[in-house]
Scaffold this active site. Structure first.
Site, PDB file in Angstrom:
ATOM      1  N   HIS A 495     -13.289 -15.215   1.859  1.00 52.54           N
ATOM      2  CA  HIS A 495     -12.589 -14.407   0.642  1.00 52.54           C
ATOM      3  C   HIS A 495     -12.141 -12.991   1.323  1.00 52.54           C
ATOM      4  O   HIS A 495     -11.211 -12.469   1.378  1.00 52.54           O
ATOM      5  CB  HIS A 495     -13.497 -14.207  -0.212  1.00 52.54           C
ATOM      6  CG  HIS A 495     -12.910 -13.296  -1.330  1.00 52.54           C
ATOM      7  ND1 HIS A 495     -12.566 -13.716  -2.488  1.00 52.54           N
ATOM      8  CD2 HIS A 495     -12.986 -11.841  -1.264  1.00 52.54           C
ATOM      9  CE1 HIS A 495     -12.078 -12.599  -3.403  1.00 52.54           C
ATOM     10  NE2 HIS A 495     -12.391 -11.406  -2.626  1.00 52.54           N
ATOM     11  N   GLU A 496     -13.317 -12.387   2.119  1.00 47.99           N
ATOM     12  CA  GLU A 496     -13.245 -11.184   2.519  1.00 47.99           C
ATOM     13  C   GLU A 496     -12.136 -10.935   3.803  1.00 47.99           C
ATOM     14  O   GLU A 496     -11.464  -9.917   4.031  1.00 47.99           O
ATOM     15  CB  GLU A 496     -14.612 -10.631   3.048  1.00 47.99           C
ATOM     16  CG  GLU A 496     -15.391 -10.320   1.876  1.00 47.99           C
ATOM     17  CD  GLU A 496     -14.847  -9.381   0.601  1.00 47.99           C
ATOM     18  OE1 GLU A 496     -13.866  -8.505   0.776  1.00 47.99           O
ATOM     19  OE2 GLU A 496     -15.228  -9.474  -0.414  1.00 47.99           O
ATOM     20  N   HIS A 499      -8.839 -10.540   2.788  1.00 49.46           N
ATOM     21  CA  HIS A 499      -8.500  -9.313   2.380  1.00 49.46           C
ATOM     22  C   HIS A 499      -8.297  -8.314   3.687  1.00 49.46           C
ATOM     23  O   HIS A 499      -7.433  -7.725   3.817  1.00 49.46           O
ATOM     24  CB  HIS A 499      -9.771  -8.442   1.748  1.00 49.46           C
ATOM     25  CG  HIS A 499      -9.763  -8.550   0.323  1.00 49.46           C
ATOM     26  ND1 HIS A 499      -8.730  -8.771  -0.705  1.00 49.46           N
ATOM     27  CD2 HIS A 499     -10.868  -9.002  -0.415  1.00 49.46           C
ATOM     28  CE1 HIS A 499      -9.260  -8.685  -1.809  1.00 49.46           C
ATOM     29  NE2 HIS A 499     -10.299  -8.964  -1.945  1.00 49.46           N
ATOM     30  N   HIS A 502      -4.816  -9.287   4.835  1.00 48.72           N
ATOM     31  CA  HIS A 502      -3.793  -8.391   4.138  1.00 48.72           C
ATOM     32  C   HIS A 502      -3.668  -6.950   4.664  1.00 48.72           C
ATOM     33  O   HIS A 502      -2.454  -6.484   4.771  1.00 48.72           O
ATOM     34  CB  HIS A 502      -4.236  -8.260   2.789  1.00 48.72           C
ATOM     35  CG  HIS A 502      -3.132  -8.112   1.633  1.00 48.72           C
ATOM     36  ND1 HIS A 502      -3.378  -8.049   0.296  1.00 48.72           N
ATOM     37  CD2 HIS A 502      -1.829  -7.836   1.805  1.00 48.72           C
ATOM     38  CE1 HIS A 502      -2.268  -7.723  -0.312  1.00 48.72           C
ATOM     39  NE2 HIS A 502      -1.166  -7.658   0.634  1.00 48.72           N
TER      40      HIS A 502
END
Length: 711
Positions: A495-496, A499, A502
């Protein structure tokens, strides 16, 4: 995910000390010169606490001079001499503040927290001086009014729109009296939000469950026992076992410890953090924050804080958010009740005469999972050594986008736990720098988040590469074993990392539009879609390797994981939705909240019919996402983005997991574009149509439960 504003309140003695630093350390302050480091990362090895206040103050001074030059420019306002000039202002302040706020979250200490309290009113005043500057707004508005005749490219138009709306939403159209009210509210909010977070960190660090009888460790694995012994030794309690309120400690204890009374003790301590009528109590603080936010929204012409926040999101208004949450609440709660009933049957069958309580849920859920699926998480953990999971993440990203990650040894880091990596394209082109910091410590707040030390932008037509960081609180290694992750920690890592991608792959002109500068309910798409690869069998076989035997995770264990995939989703979804609805309830009030925080929370949960065995994922006094983070009226974003990510992943499932056309489209339309366009338009550009909720319901096992809207 985390974005933090610094805030503060100073003692007189500290103020004097900082004043001395400004005179004595100007020549040696590393912020006041170019970073002469690999890839121009912050020189953490040279930065000292006393450098921050002088650099922040000098940064504010320089930016104010830059703003004055824009305001006093006698030439007619243009995009270049106003909007771009504002975008390029405040470089010293920005790079100092971003290091300071990141360290205050990931490696804080009493001195940093005191500096934060000191600087909060000054920082708030500085930004208000810009956002409420009437002459500056006149210039921005003049450009906005002629935007259609300026031949701006789409990104320039978006920057202008963002700057204009920022002024309006900051109060530029208010009269002088209301502007002064706005200044006062902003100053109070910055201080209160910071205090909320500091109180929570102190309360989390203050609790210790010390066990000196090995019989009380029954049910825990040898790895968990060894970790507790190691923590006790570090705390000067050698020969005993220490459990804390850090997630890698408290959650396994609740999940496995046979001693029900000790489970109750640590659960009670966890759920009453910052709610103990002491100097770290957050009840009055959070109510003042909620009421000040409503007052600020009213000044700006909005009925509620939620109306103010949601105007700039994909959801647009609270009605749409409530509609989604209510649509999910009924099946989630129904599934949770079924799960609870099954656990009660298990309790009864074992001859125990008590009713299922909150401190029992995780324990009996684990027992039920073992019974239903013959799956014990302790059987799975040996396959998830942190270094192998990291290799798995790198492998997925390389297969999708060709990126490689090479550790940089000779580079400053802010803590020995943090490691830095150079990220490169397949052809060797530099993409950016990534810091990763995995394990809990007293100086780090809880949770997991991605942040940046430098956002991507363009300079003189060249891409200025970003410096990104992900910070987690994963299980530590022990003397006999590497860090072995729970499956939840594995998905958190993926998940991280989403990020981080991104931020790393951003390819825009202006840093204000880079990377994660998107609406809150869109920002979780890149992170949550990555979680899907973590659970795919072909991917698991690439990184899930037993740390002792080297055995690849067997098909039988993968099958158990898949069969249990929707198990516990009633609880998980219900506790999350309860917190999301609590957030909205705080921020949709049209009148001041006059009852206590405990009473408000109780009424909110009674309204939705939350059962006694479950509490919101975050109770009010430790709901840092909304009271000291950036998620106020926005905690729903994870489930909103859940609709996006499950639908988006179907594009790969319909073809293949590493389909290059889909991967490049996702990179081009989502990861590279930051906040340069409308998020739904970007999504449709990738997917070809708007998302549907069906995939999310199926993933969570809620698709077969009646979908009735709650009253």
């Amino acid at each position: 995910m985390k974005k933090q504003l610094i805030a503060a309140l100073a003692t007189a003695s500290l103020f004097v000390a900082c004043g001395q630093s400004e005179n004595e350390n100007d020549m040696t302050n590393p912020f006041l010169e170019a970073f002469n480091t690999p890839f121009e990362v912050p020189p953490f090895d040279k930065i000292k606490n006393e450098h921050f206040a002088p650099a922040l103050r000098e940064g504010m001074k320089q930016q104010q001079e830059e703003i004055n030059a824009i305001v006093n420019n006698s030439e007619a306002p243009t995009f270049e001499n106003t909007i771009e000039a504002m975008e390029f202002s405040g470089d010293l302040l920005s790079r100092t503040n971003i290091v300071f706020s990141n360290l205050n979250s990931a490696n804080t200490n009493d001195e940093l927290q005191a500096i934060a309290r000191e600087m909060a009113p000054e920082m708030s005043k500085h930004y208000d001086n810009i956002n409420l500057n009437e002459k500056l707004f006149e210039k921005v508005k003049a450009i906005w009014d002629q935007k259609d005749n300026l031949n701006l490219n789409p990104e320039q138009h978006k920057l202008l729109e963002k700057r204009y709306k920022s002024f309006v939403r900051s109060g530029a159209n208010l009269n002088e009296a209301d502007k002064e009210k706005m200044r006062s509210i902003n100053s109070k909010l910055s201080t209160l939000s910071l205090q909320f977070g500091q109180n929570l960190l102190a309360e989390t660090n203050a609790y210790q469950l010390v066990i000196d009888n090995r019989d009380d460790l029954s049910g825990l694995s040898e790895g968990q026992i060894e970790a507790a012994a190691s923590d006790a030794k570090a705390a000067g309690l050698e020969g005993k076992w220490l459990f804390t309120l850090q997630n890698p400690s408290v959650m396994p204890f609740l999940q496995y410890a046979d001693n029900r009374e000790l489970r109750k003790q640590i659960w009670e301590a966890y759920q009453i953090r910052a709610n103990q009528a002491n100097d770290k109590d957050n009840k009055a603080i959070l109510l003042e924050i909620a009421n000040l936010r409503r007052e600020k929204a009213n000044l700006l012409g909005f009925k509620t804080h939620a109306d103010y926040v949601l105007e700039e999101t994909m959801a647009k208004n609270s009605e749409n958010v409530y509609k989604l949450l209510n649509q999910l609440w009924t099946p989630a709660l129904a599934k949770a009740k079924v799960e609870g009933a099954e656990m009660q049957e298990l309790i009864n069958a074992s001859g125990n005469g008590f009713e299922l309580a909150p401190w029992d849920w995780r324990y009996y859920e684990e027992k039920l999972k073992q019974q239903k699926f013959d799956l014990d998480e302790q059987e799975v953990k040996p396959y998830f050594a942190l270094d192998k999971v990291q290799e798995g993440v790198f492998m997925v990203v390389k297969n999708l986008w060709g990126l490689t990650f090479e550790e940089i040894k000779d580079i400053p880091v802010y803590h020995p736990d943090a490691k830095a990596y150079e990220v490169k394209e397949a052809d060797g082109t530099h993409v950016g720098v990534l810091y990763m910091d995995f394990h809990p410590r007293a100086s780090k707040r809880g949770g997991a988040w991605m942040t940046s030390y430098r956002s991507q932008k363009s300079e003189n037509g060249e891409r200025k590469a970003p410096v990104i960081s992900i910070v987690c609180n994963f299980t530590r290694p022990t003397a006999d074993a590497p860090a072995l992750l729970t499956f939840d920690e594995v998905t958190t890592f993926f998940h991280e990392f989403g990020h981080a991608l991104h931020g790393l792959l951003s390819n825009v002109q202006y840093k204000s539009l880079a990377g994660t500068s998107v609406p809150r309910d869109f920002v979780e798409l890149p992170s949550q879609i990555m979680e899907n690869w973590a659970t795919e069998p072909t991917v698991l076989k690439q990184y899930a390797v037993h740390y002792k035997t080297g055995e690849i995770i067997p098909d039988s264990l993968i099958e158990k994981l898949q069969k249990s995939g929707t198990f516990g989703q009633g609880f998980g979804t219900t506790e999350y939705l309860a917190a999301s609805l609590l957030d909205l309830d705080y921020h949709t009030q049209t009148d001041p909240i006059t009852i206590g925080a405990d009473e408000f929370e109780k009424a909110s949960m009674e309204k939705i019919g939350l059962i006694d065995e479950i509490i919101p994922r975050y109770r009010s006094t430790y709901f840092s996402h909304i009271f000291s983070g950036g998620y106020s009226a926005g905690y729903y974003s994870y489930i909103w983005s859940g609709v996006l990510d499950t639908d988006a992943f179907q594009a790969f499932k319909e073809t293949d997991l590493f389909n290059q056309d889909k991967a490049q489209a996702f990179r081009k339309e989502i990861l590279e574009r930051g906040g340069t366009d409308d998020p739904m338009k970007m999504y449709v550009n990738f997917r070809g149509e708007e998302p549907k909720i069906d995939a999310l319901l199926k993933k969570r096992g809620l698709d077969e439960v009646s979908m009735q809207r709650r009253d």
